[in-house]
Design an enzyme around this catalytic site. Structure first.
Site, PDB file in Angstrom:
ATOM      1  NE  ARG A  20      -4.830   1.606  -6.658  1.00  0.00           N
ATOM      2  CZ  ARG A  20      -3.669   2.093  -6.252  1.00  0.00           C
ATOM      3  NH1 ARG A  20      -3.502   3.383  -6.143  1.00  0.00           N
ATOM      4  NH2 ARG A  20      -2.661   1.282  -5.967  1.00  0.00           N
ATOM      5  CE  LYS A  26      -0.197   4.980  -0.250  1.00  0.00           C
ATOM      6  NZ  LYS A  26      -1.294   4.441  -1.064  1.00  0.00           N
ATOM      7  CB  THR A  27       3.493   5.373  -2.462  1.00  0.00           C
ATOM      8  OG1 THR A  27       3.603   4.415  -3.522  1.00  0.00           O
ATOM      9  CG2 THR A  27       4.549   6.443  -2.692  1.00  0.00           C
ATOM     10  CG  ASP A  30       4.953   2.727  -6.390  1.00  0.00           C
ATOM     11  OD1 ASP A  30       4.966   1.571  -5.928  1.00  0.00           O
ATOM     12  OD2 ASP A  30       4.141   3.102  -7.244  1.00  0.00           O
ATOM     13  N   GLY A  86      -2.841   2.154  -2.699  1.00  0.00           N
ATOM     14  CA  GLY A  86      -2.254   0.839  -2.422  1.00  0.00           C
ATOM     15  C   GLY A  86      -1.745   0.733  -0.995  1.00  0.00           C
ATOM     16  CG  ASP A 125      -2.699  10.033  -8.526  1.00  0.00           C
ATOM     17  OD1 ASP A 125      -2.317  11.086  -9.073  1.00  0.00           O
ATOM     18  OD2 ASP A 125      -2.614   8.917  -9.065  1.00  0.00           O
TER      19      ASP A 125
END
Ligand code: FBP
Length: 549
Positions: free
Chosen positions: A142, A199-200, A202, A78, A173
């Site tokens: 992804r 990175k994320t 979240d 993402g 992941d």
């Protein structure tokens, strides 16, 4: 003019680097610590890359930094604000080291490496993306590099392009994939370095060596601005309860940070729901209690934050999703042969055991379908497509009607639903994310030049001024454990969930009873890029509290 004024000005922003990376590149030496360890089972799966020491950059001679290098970069998963600055930091580091060094960007995520689709990152191209949000300079994806054929194809692409290194910018992941790739090259005796970058939005890729993943800062500031605006609207109109689902596929860091910033009436934290074993009915009553208490004061309005990943933490739902994941993996062919939604629902429902079948059959039709949509390539249910906020609204409405009938609630309940996720993933990176990402990219270059592989770029001491940040690398294998995916045990990087004993959650827990009843809203406003440092360079409350500030 095609560009917005902010865009033009942001192109010229010069990201700040830790002092160690600002001196001449050949004065950046690497200092290695003790061999690292990892969870059981990881050593056997990563015989070549297991046990590497933590690396830290210190002042000292390092002629290797002047090596001519060719590097490939992949943006994976993402979008998260700051990805372009990772590439900019990597690009500028490479060119500073040796103007003949080259950077290519693999198009559309890991699939770009497997299919050898890449673009040359030139100075002109780079300058059009500095300090901007998005991953559009090369795109993301992804795909997972999983099968032996995919590894072979990736290796062929690396070889044909003469790459010295591959940088994988991604979440847990994708960095797991980076670790597997590093092991693959090491097993072949090929001196290709693989470096990950955390990175994320979240915020769940964090540990001792990663204080925060990039993009979290900008995303939560964007959502907090919107939530604050909605709170003002709610308090002005005094007629709606706003149910706001917030991104964060699994952990509730985003919801927690937004709650600390905005003080909504209710914020659910998935990790707490799981720890307390709260059922859907219990969660519904928890929200209804706040609605009823506020109605007593004549305040028939409010704001509820719902973390996107909630459903996977409600015990009965967790069991259902886990069973569905296994079932859909095991019976993929039979399921795929059905095209009618009703037939798919029946296919699944008839194969679930008693209680789970009853739970599944009792859900609203849309939710039933959302739960059996395609998994992502990593085997995860796509929680951003499950309308949990609508499920909760329906349950709260029904429960309030029962309470009204019983005479225990006399208010009015009108609602609005929102989902904030994609709105925050490509915002102009905050100054923090612009600086942090540039530093992560530059650090990735320094790790490659130092001949390290199987590491994640690690920039720390983030609540201090950027010049006092430290830079180095942590071995990816030390962050891994074994988890069940697609019905079997797989090595993956541990996700950092909200720690209920941690300071951010404790700060929230100390305020929430008051916020539930009183209108105690807080209005963070929009991200500011220019102005007083306490506004422009502020880090998240989560980071401050975790770092003891
Ligand atoms: P990453 O873990 O790849 O950074 O993605 C996080 C995320 O934004 C989640 O918050 C969300 O559930 C998911 O991506 C949405 O995925 P998609 O972009 O495929 O719709």
């Amino acid at each position: 003019m095609d560009e917005s004024p902010l865009q033009t000005i942001r192109y010229r922003y010069e990201p700040k680097l830790p002092a160690i990376l600002r001196s001449g590149v050949d004065r950046v030496a690497v200092s290695l610590g003790e061999p690292s360890r990892a969870a059981d089972g990881i050593r056997d799966l990563f015989p070549k890359t297991y046990g590497k020491p933590v690396a830290r950059f210190v002042e000292g001679a390092n002629p290797d930094m002047r090596r001519k290098l060719t590097v490939g970069v992949i943006l994976s998963g993402g979008q998260a604000p700051g990805g372009h600055n990772v590439i900019a930091g990597l690009f500028d580091g490479l060119k500073k080291g040796n103007p003949e060094s080259r950077l290519v960007g693999f198009a559309g995520g890991p699939g770009g490496l497997v299919n050898d689709k890449a673009v040359e990152i030139t100075a002109d191209l780079m300058d059009r993306y500095r300090n901007t949000g998005g991953f559009d300079i090369i795109g993301s994806g992804r795909d997972k590099i999983e099968t032996p054929e995919q590894f072979e194809k990736a290796a062929a692409a690396v070889r044909s392009r003469g790459l010295d290194a591959v940088v994988v910018v991604g979440g847990d992941d994708s960095n797991t994939n980076a670790a597997l790739l590093a092991e693959f090259f090491a097993g072949r005796g090929e001196s290709v370095s693989v470096i990950g970058v955390p990175k994320t939005i979240d915020g769940d890729l964090k540990n001792e060596y990663i204080e925060t993943s990039f993009g979290f800062d900008t995303a939560v500031k964007t959502y907090s601005e919107l939530i604050g605006n909605i709170e003002r609207d709610a308090a002005s109109a005094r007629k709606y309860w706003h149910f706001i689902k917030l991104m964060g596929r699994s952990a509730s860091h985003i919801a927690l940070e937004c709650a600390l910033q905005c003080r909504p009436n209710v914020a659910l934290i998935s990790e707490e729901v799981e720890a307390r074993g709260w059922t859907l009915a219990r969660i519904t009553d928890y929200i209804c209690d706040a609605v009823a208490a506020r109605a007593e004061k004549g305040e028939n309005f409010g704001v509820v934050l719902v973390p996107e990943g909630l459903v996977e933490f409600i015990p009965e739902f967790k069991a259902l999703i886990s069973r569905l994941n296994d079932l859909l993996a095991a019976q993929a062919q039979g399921f795929a042969a059905l095209s009618e939604p009703a037939a798919r629902v029946e296919f699944v429902a008839s194969r679930l055991p008693g209680e789970l079948a009853a739970l599944y059959r009792g859900l609203p039709g849309d939710i039933k379908l959302q739960l059996i949509m395609d998994r992502d390539p990593h085997g995860n249910v796509q929680v951003s497509r499950i309308e949990t906020e609508k499920l909760l609204i329906a349950l709260v409405e029904a429960r309030l009607a029962e309470r009204k009938a019983a005479g225990t609630y006399k208010g009015k309940f009108s609602w609005q639903n929102h989902f904030f996720g994609y709105e925050g993933r490509c915002a102009f990176p905050s100054n923090f994310d612009a600086d942090y990402c540039y530093s992560l990219g530059f650090t990735a270059f320094a790790l490659i030049a130092s001949g390290l592989s199987g590491y994640i770029s690690s920039v720390r001491n983030l609540t201090a001024k950027a010049e006092d940040w430290t830079a180095g690398g942590a071995p990816l294998t030390m962050m891994m454990n074994l988890e069940r995916r697609h019905g079997s045990q797989k090595p993956v990087i541990r996700k950092a969930l909200v720690d209920l004993e941690g300071r951010p959650f404790q700060a929230f827990a100390a305020g929430r009873e008051d916020w539930a009843v009183r209108t105690a809203y807080r209005f963070p406003g929009a991200i500011q890029y220019f102005g007083p440092p306490e506004v422009c360079d502020a880090v998240t409350r989560t980071l401050e509290l975790e770092r003891g500030k």
